[in-house]
Design a protein around this motif. Structure first.
Motif, short mmCIF file in Angstrom:
data_model
loop_
_atom_site.label_atom_id
_atom_site.label_comp_id
_atom_site.label_asym_id
_atom_site.label_seq_id
_atom_site.Cartn_x
_atom_site.Cartn_y
_atom_site.Cartn_z
N UNK A 46 0.83 -1.20 0.00
CA UNK A 46 0.00 0.00 0.00
C UNK A 46 0.87 1.26 0.00
N UNK A 47 1.96 1.23 0.75
CA UNK A 47 2.88 2.36 0.83
C UNK A 47 4.26 1.90 0.40
N UNK A 48 5.02 2.76 -0.30
CA UNK A 48 6.38 2.37 -0.71
C UNK A 48 7.28 2.16 0.51
N UNK A 49 8.23 1.26 0.36
CA UNK A 49 9.14 0.93 1.46
C UNK A 49 9.95 2.15 1.89
N UNK A 50 10.38 2.97 0.93
CA UNK A 50 11.19 4.13 1.29
C UNK A 50 10.40 5.10 2.16
N UNK A 51 9.10 5.20 1.95
CA UNK A 51 8.28 6.08 2.76
C UNK A 51 8.16 5.56 4.20
N UNK A 52 7.99 4.26 4.34
CA UNK A 52 7.93 3.67 5.69
C UNK A 52 9.26 3.84 6.42
N UNK A 53 10.38 3.68 5.70
CA UNK A 53 11.69 3.88 6.31
C UNK A 53 11.87 5.33 6.75
N UNK A 54 11.42 6.27 5.93
CA UNK A 54 11.52 7.69 6.28
C UNK A 54 10.71 8.01 7.53
N UNK A 55 9.52 7.49 7.62
CA UNK A 55 8.68 7.72 8.81
C UNK A 55 9.35 7.14 10.04
N UNK A 56 9.94 5.95 9.93
CA UNK A 56 10.64 5.34 11.06
C UNK A 56 11.82 6.20 11.51
N UNK A 57 12.59 6.71 10.57
CA UNK A 57 13.73 7.58 10.91
C UNK A 57 13.24 8.85 11.60
N UNK A 58 12.16 9.43 11.12
CA UNK A 58 11.62 10.65 11.75
C UNK A 58 11.14 10.38 13.17
N UNK A 59 10.52 9.25 13.40
CA UNK A 59 10.06 8.91 14.76
C UNK A 59 11.25 8.73 15.70
N UNK A 60 12.27 8.02 15.23
CA UNK A 60 13.46 7.80 16.07
C UNK A 60 14.16 9.13 16.34
N UNK A 61 14.26 10.00 15.32
CA UNK A 61 14.90 11.31 15.51
C UNK A 61 14.10 12.15 16.50
N UNK A 62 12.78 12.09 16.44
CA UNK A 62 11.93 12.83 17.36
C UNK A 62 12.20 12.40 18.81
N UNK A 63 12.24 11.09 19.06
CA UNK A 63 12.51 10.61 20.42
C UNK A 63 13.93 10.94 20.86
N UNK A 64 14.88 10.92 19.93
CA UNK A 64 16.26 11.28 20.28
C UNK A 64 16.33 12.75 20.68
N UNK A 65 15.62 13.61 19.97
CA UNK A 65 15.60 15.04 20.32
C UNK A 65 14.94 15.26 21.69
#
Length: 70
Positions: A46-65
């Motif tokens: 349903x969603x491209x893999x690169x988009x799911x990877x980008x969302x995961x990186x953004x979530x991890x960066x948010x928690x790191x901040x």
């Protein structure tokens, strides 16, 4: 009333045919599983893999901040 008293029900796997609709609860469940697997094989994600990877990186960066600046 077509049931004859004393007659045993047919065995579940006696004449298994995946093309014929299943009559038992277990057979219907297996048919639904087969149909879902076939749908998943034919349809793309349903969603491209690169988009799911980008969302995961953004979530991890948010928690790191939050950890760094808290």
């Amino acid at each position: 009333m077509d049931d004859i008293p004393g007659q045993l029900p047919p065995k579940l796997n006696a004449d298994f045919n995946p093309d014929r609709p299943a009559k038992s609860r277990q057979g219907r469940r297996l048919q639904r599983i087969r149909e879902e697997i076939e749908r998943n094989r034919t349809e793309g994600p349903k969603y491209p893999t690169w988009l799911l990877a980008l969302v995961l990186v953004l979530i991890i960066a948010f928690f790191a901040l939050i950890v760094i600046y808290a």
